[in-house]
Design a protein around this motif. Structure first.
Motif, PDB file in Angstrom:
ATOM      1  N   CYS A 290       0.832  -1.206   0.000  1.00 45.75           N
ATOM      2  CA  CYS A 290       0.000   0.000   0.000  1.00 45.75           C
ATOM      3  C   CYS A 290       0.866   1.256   0.000  1.00 45.75           C
ATOM      4  N   LYS A 291       0.599   2.149  -0.938  1.00 45.23           N
ATOM      5  CA  LYS A 291       1.373   3.383  -1.068  1.00 45.23           C
ATOM      6  C   LYS A 291       0.693   4.588  -0.413  1.00 45.23           C
ATOM      7  N   ALA A 292      -0.489   4.387   0.174  1.00 45.21           N
ATOM      8  CA  ALA A 292      -1.180   5.488   0.848  1.00 45.21           C
ATOM      9  C   ALA A 292      -0.503   5.762   2.183  1.00 45.21           C
ATOM     10  N   THR A 293      -0.273   7.035   2.479  1.00 50.35           N
ATOM     11  CA  THR A 293       0.381   7.400   3.736  1.00 50.35           C
ATOM     12  C   THR A 293      -0.579   8.141   4.647  1.00 50.35           C
ATOM     13  N   SER A 294      -0.537   7.843   5.921  1.00 49.16           N
ATOM     14  CA  SER A 294      -1.478   8.407   6.883  1.00 49.16           C
ATOM     15  C   SER A 294      -1.259   9.893   7.123  1.00 49.16           C
ATOM     16  N   ASP A 295      -0.106  10.422   6.717  1.00 48.38           N
ATOM     17  CA  ASP A 295       0.160  11.843   6.941  1.00 48.38           C
ATOM     18  C   ASP A 295      -0.429  12.727   5.836  1.00 48.38           C
ATOM     19  N   GLN A 296      -0.991  12.110   4.786  1.00 45.90           N
ATOM     20  CA  GLN A 296      -1.597  12.883   3.709  1.00 45.90           C
ATOM     21  C   GLN A 296      -2.953  12.306   3.303  1.00 45.90           C
ATOM     22  N   PRO A 297      -3.903  12.259   4.238  1.00 47.04           N
ATOM     23  CA  PRO A 297      -5.234  11.746   3.888  1.00 47.04           C
ATOM     24  C   PRO A 297      -5.977  12.754   3.022  1.00 47.04           C
ATOM     25  N   GLY A 298      -7.025  12.307   2.349  1.00 52.99           N
ATOM     26  CA  GLY A 298      -7.790  13.234   1.523  1.00 52.99           C
ATOM     27  C   GLY A 298      -8.940  12.557   0.815  1.00 52.99           C
TER      28      GLY A 298
END
Length: 318
Positions: free
Chosen positions: A226-234
């Motif tokens: 997974c490439k989604a990072t918790s510091d940049q939600p949207g």
């Protein structure tokens, strides 16, 4: 659908790498479920009326928006361009003759808001017959719509083909702020320039760019991580199903393969882990709605809110 190319493989020296060149008067509270991990999701995806409900009436017009709200649409997706005098108005095609009675190709930006208001925005929908003897199906301004529906949530798709980004966003932001609509609007665009300009306004809610969504989505698929990072939600909006062309580069040439992408539970789970919100575009059948629901999508965009009333009841409409 327009195709977009995704650079999937780069093979060199035997190494493999990857890159990717209204809160409604009749609204009922969504049923919430806990998945057992403390994550609360909507049981049914919210219904977004595409262009106000483009299959049910002349798109991006006040009467069609009104009908969609009455049919239970939770959110209205509208398309906004700038008039010659810099006023944000609702209209999608680049050519006014595509939907109105004009016979000569004319851009929205070539007419003032006063002149645009004289056109019949329902002309094409009603197959060339005058549609608005009572002046119903006109091209409204963004301000007209936000004032007319003060409790409705709107997703605003920026599509002016020739607007300067800074002026465009400034004009839209001014209307949103003047009508006290900041908390019920969100900006979307396929243009990186428009999204970038919108993000500079702290008062605007903005979707992630399509490039950001693609990087997470396809990067995760290819790396199995997974490439989604918790510091940049949207917020992300992307088609449920999308035709793509895979381009594989070799030292002595390249290979091309046409294929179809479709969201999976793993894809959505990846975004969920980083507290992202997913809107799936192009959900226009019972089968697609139920599939999107099984994935746990927050909302789905439909062309016909009238037909979508049957989706939640799990039955086909006539």
């Amino acid at each position: 659908m327009k195709k977009f190319k995704i650079l999937l493989f780069m093979l060199m020296f035997n190494h493999l790498g990857f890159a990717f060149s209204e809160t409604l008067p009749n609204e009922t509270s969504p049923i919430l479920l806990d998945d057992g991990n403390g994550i609360v999701k909507n049981r049914n995806p919210l219904i977004i009326a595409h262009r106000g409900g483009t299959a049910d009436g002349p798109e991006n017009t006040i009467p069609t928006i009104q009908s969609s709200i009455q049919r239970g649409a939770h959110i209205i997706w509208i398309t906004v361009q700038l008039s010659k005098d810099g006023v944000p108005v609702l209209y999608r095609p680049s050519d006014l003759s595509a939907l109105t009675e004009l016979t000569k190709q004319t851009k929205v930006s070539e007419m003032t808001v006063k002149d645009l208001a004289t056109l019949d925005a329902g002309y094409s929908f009603f197959e060339g017959q005058a549609s608005d003897t009572e002046n119903l199906y006109k091209i409204p301004t963004l301000k007209d719509v936000l004032v007319k529906f003060p409790h409705t949530e709107f997703f605003i798709d920026l599509k002016s083909p020739d607007a300067e980004a800074k002026q465009y966003i400034e004009s839209v932001a001014d209307v949103i702020e003047q009508t006290d609509s900041v908390d019920r609007t969100r900006i979307y665009s396929t243009s990186e320039a428009y999204i970038g300009a919108a993000k500079k306004y702290s008062s605007l809610n903005v979707f992630k760019s399509r490039a950001e969504t693609r990087d997470i989505l396809f990067g995760s698929k290819l790396s199995n991580q997974c490439k989604a990072t918790s510091d940049q939600p949207g917020w992300h909006a992307f088609e449920l199903t999308r035709n793509v062309e895979v381009v594989e580069h070799f030292m002595l040439g390249e290979g091309r393969t046409k294929t179809t992408f479709r969201w999976s539970k793993d894809d959505l789970s990846c975004f969920d882990t980083a507290d992202n919100t997913i809107v799936l575009i192009g959900v226009n059948t019972q089968e697609d709605y139920q599939y999107a629901k099984s994935l746990g999508a927050y909302a789905v965009m439909v062309d016909s809110p009238k037909t979508a009333q049957c989706y939640e009841k799990h039955k086909e409409c006539e």
